[in-house]
Design a protein around this motif. Structure first.
Motif, PDB file in Angstrom:
ATOM      1  N   GLY A  94      70.938  57.038  51.580  1.00 17.00           N
ATOM      2  CA  GLY A  94      70.693  57.450  50.205  1.00 17.00           C
ATOM      3  C   GLY A  94      70.638  58.963  50.166  1.00 17.00           C
ATOM      4  O   GLY A  94      70.536  59.626  51.198  1.00 17.00           O
ATOM      5  N   SER A  95      70.734  59.534  48.977  1.00 15.85           N
ATOM      6  CA  SER A  95      70.646  60.987  48.854  1.00 15.85           C
ATOM      7  C   SER A  95      69.858  61.357  47.604  1.00 15.85           C
ATOM      8  O   SER A  95      69.769  60.567  46.660  1.00 15.85           O
ATOM      9  N   GLY A  96      69.311  62.549  47.623  1.00 22.45           N
ATOM     10  CA  GLY A  96      68.444  62.983  46.549  1.00 22.45           C
ATOM     11  C   GLY A  96      69.146  63.032  45.217  1.00 22.45           C
ATOM     12  O   GLY A  96      70.301  63.423  45.114  1.00 22.45           O
ATOM     13  N   GLY A  97      68.442  62.604  44.164  1.00 20.84           N
ATOM     14  CA  GLY A  97      68.988  62.672  42.820  1.00 20.84           C
ATOM     15  C   GLY A  97      70.043  61.640  42.525  1.00 20.84           C
ATOM     16  O   GLY A  97      70.685  61.660  41.467  1.00 20.84           O
ATOM     17  N   TYR A  98      70.221  60.707  43.424  1.00 21.46           N
ATOM     18  CA  TYR A  98      71.267  59.695  43.276  1.00 21.46           C
ATOM     19  C   TYR A  98      70.624  58.373  43.647  1.00 21.46           C
ATOM     20  O   TYR A  98      70.279  58.152  44.793  1.00 21.46           O
ATOM     21  N   GLN A  99      70.411  57.514  42.654  1.00 19.86           N
ATOM     22  CA  GLN A  99      69.528  56.383  42.897  1.00 19.86           C
ATOM     23  C   GLN A  99      70.154  55.272  43.719  1.00 19.86           C
ATOM     24  O   GLN A  99      69.462  54.373  44.181  1.00 19.86           O
ATOM     25  N   LYS A 100      71.463  55.306  43.886  1.00 22.57           N
ATOM     26  CA  LYS A 100      72.100  54.241  44.649  1.00 22.57           C
ATOM     27  C   LYS A 100      72.024  54.526  46.136  1.00 22.57           C
ATOM     28  O   LYS A 100      71.978  55.664  46.591  1.00 22.57           O
ATOM     29  N   VAL A 101      72.024  53.445  46.894  1.00 20.71           N
ATOM     30  CA  VAL A 101      72.036  53.508  48.352  1.00 20.71           C
ATOM     31  C   VAL A 101      73.315  52.827  48.819  1.00 20.71           C
ATOM     32  O   VAL A 101      73.712  51.806  48.270  1.00 20.71           O
ATOM     33  N   THR A 102      73.955  53.391  49.834  1.00 17.77           N
ATOM     34  CA  THR A 102      75.174  52.794  50.375  1.00 17.77           C
ATOM     35  C   THR A 102      74.853  52.096  51.686  1.00 17.77           C
ATOM     36  O   THR A 102      74.248  52.698  52.580  1.00 17.77           O
ATOM     37  N   PHE A 103      75.260  50.836  51.783  1.00 19.65           N
ATOM     38  CA  PHE A 103      74.986  50.037  52.966  1.00 19.65           C
ATOM     39  C   PHE A 103      76.211  49.969  53.867  1.00 19.65           C
ATOM     40  O   PHE A 103      77.350  49.992  53.406  1.00 19.65           O
ATOM     41  N   GLY A 104      75.943  49.850  55.176  1.00 23.73           N
ATOM     42  CA  GLY A 104      77.007  49.590  56.128  1.00 23.73           C
ATOM     43  C   GLY A 104      77.400  48.124  56.104  1.00 23.73           C
ATOM     44  O   GLY A 104      76.837  47.319  55.358  1.00 23.73           O
ATOM     45  N   THR A 105      78.357  47.785  56.956  1.00 19.59           N
ATOM     46  CA  THR A 105      78.890  46.421  56.972  1.00 19.59           C
ATOM     47  C   THR A 105      78.052  45.457  57.794  1.00 19.59           C
ATOM     48  O   THR A 105      78.325  44.263  57.816  1.00 19.59           O
ATOM     49  N   GLY A 106      77.039  45.976  58.483  1.00 22.43           N
ATOM     50  CA  GLY A 106      76.127  45.111  59.204  1.00 22.43           C
ATOM     51  C   GLY A 106      76.519  44.869  60.653  1.00 22.43           C
ATOM     52  O   GLY A 106      77.702  44.868  61.000  1.00 22.43           O
ATOM     53  N   THR A 107      75.499  44.672  61.497  1.00 23.47           N
ATOM     54  CA  THR A 107      75.692  44.300  62.901  1.00 23.47           C
ATOM     55  C   THR A 107      74.839  43.075  63.180  1.00 23.47           C
ATOM     56  O   THR A 107      73.624  43.101  62.953  1.00 23.47           O
ATOM     57  N   LYS A 108      75.486  42.027  63.662  1.00 24.70           N
ATOM     58  CA  LYS A 108      74.741  40.808  64.019  1.00 24.70           C
ATOM     59  C   LYS A 108      74.270  40.929  65.458  1.00 24.70           C
ATOM     60  O   LYS A 108      75.080  41.040  66.381  1.00 24.70           O
ATOM     61  N   LEU A 109      72.967  40.918  65.626  1.00 26.07           N
ATOM     62  CA  LEU A 109      72.371  40.949  66.963  1.00 26.07           C
ATOM     63  C   LEU A 109      72.059  39.518  67.388  1.00 26.07           C
ATOM     64  O   LEU A 109      71.309  38.813  66.703  1.00 26.07           O
ATOM     65  N   GLN A 110      72.674  39.110  68.475  1.00 23.52           N
ATOM     66  CA  GLN A 110      72.410  37.773  69.008  1.00 23.52           C
ATOM     67  C   GLN A 110      71.701  37.921  70.348  1.00 23.52           C
ATOM     68  O   GLN A 110      72.272  38.463  71.302  1.00 23.52           O
ATOM     69  N   VAL A 111      70.463  37.467  70.410  1.00 23.99           N
ATOM     70  CA  VAL A 111      69.695  37.542  71.643  1.00 23.99           C
ATOM     71  C   VAL A 111      69.853  36.222  72.388  1.00 23.99           C
ATOM     72  O   VAL A 111      69.552  35.151  71.856  1.00 23.99           O
ATOM     73  N   ILE A 112      70.311  36.332  73.630  1.00 16.66           N
ATOM     74  CA  ILE A 112      70.622  35.158  74.440  1.00 16.66           C
ATOM     75  C   ILE A 112      69.470  34.867  75.396  1.00 16.66           C
ATOM     76  O   ILE A 112      69.025  35.761  76.110  1.00 16.66           O
ATOM     77  N   PRO A 113      68.960  33.627  75.404  1.00 15.51           N
ATOM     78  CA  PRO A 113      67.820  33.322  76.280  1.00 15.51           C
ATOM     79  C   PRO A 113      68.200  33.401  77.760  1.00 15.51           C
ATOM     80  O   PRO A 113      69.359  33.222  78.138  1.00 15.51           O
TER      81      PRO A 113
END
Lengths: 113, 114
Positions: A94-113
């Motif tokens: 996000g940035s000052g004076g600009y109410q929108k936030v930009t999101f990334g495409t995401g990272t799926k974390l898979q924890v393996i037992p």
């Protein structure tokens, strides 16, 4: 304009191993940076954020992220992951004076037992 | 416990139907947002509202409209649903100001358009 890049769409890691989820941003003004986590079948919730001050920020469940202005990065790290950390993680800017936030495409974390 | 609630978790509609997705927040937040979430594309902003009856287009407003008649309620409307609007829809709210405020999310509505 602002943008966020999460290069890794999936990160598999064994339980108790360390993990780093990468996030790079671009913005023409000063930024605020966030990591959100989405557990299965839930909405997003804030994990940690950088607004100003110390460049290293921590969450209550052992994650930390470091704001690196020269490299325009905000990577998320945890020294030892648990099964319960399995989720999708989103970096956002996000940035000052600009109410929108930009999101990334995401990272799926898979924890393996 | 603060909450953002969405009217349905799962919704199945037919092509051409008018669809209403409702979102309610109990935090007295001025800002409310509608996103859609698609695999590999992350969250994309459809519309947001910074006050009652005020709205601004986000990045992908085509095919959608919104309504905010009361501060706590923000509705997303699909005027004529199409199969490419099959997605997860997330509502969020935040305090006013710049992009430094945390957004609080609802659990999402998974919409399938047949």
């Amino acid at each position: 304009a602002q943008s966020v890049t999460q290069l890794d769409s999936q990160v598999p890691v064994f339980e108790e191993a360390p993990v780093e989820l990468r996030c790079n941003y671009s913005s023409s003004v000063s930024v605020y940076l966030f990591w959100y986590v989405q557990y299965p079948n839930q909405g997003l919730q804030l994990l940690l954020k950088y607004l100003s001050g110390s460049t290293l920020v921590e969450s209550i469940n052992g994650f930390e992220a470091e704001f690196n202005k020269s490299q325009t990065s905000f990577h998320l790290r945890k020294p030892s992951v648990h099964i319960s950390d399995t989720a999708e993680y989103f970096c956002a800017v996000g940035s000052g004076g600009y109410q929108k936030v930009t999101f990334g495409t995401g990272t799926k974390l898979q924890v393996i037992p | 416990d603060v909450k953002v609630t969405q009217s349905s978790r799962y919704l199945v509609k037919r092509t051409g139907e008018k669809v209403f997705l409702e979102c309610v927040q109990d935090m007295d937040h001025e800002n409310m947002f509608w996103y859609r979430q698609d695999p590999g594309l992350g969250l994309r902003l459809i519309y947001f509202s910074y006050d009652v009856k005020m709205k601004e287009k986000g990045d992908i407003p085509e095919g959608y409209s919104v309504s905010r008649e009361k501060k706590e309620r923000f509705s997303l409307i699909l005027e004529s649903a199409s199969t490419n609007q099959t997605s997860m829809y997330l509502c969020a709210s935040s305090r006013p100001g710049g992009g430094y405020n945390e957004q609080f999310f609802g659990p999402g509505t998974r919409l399938t358009v047949l």
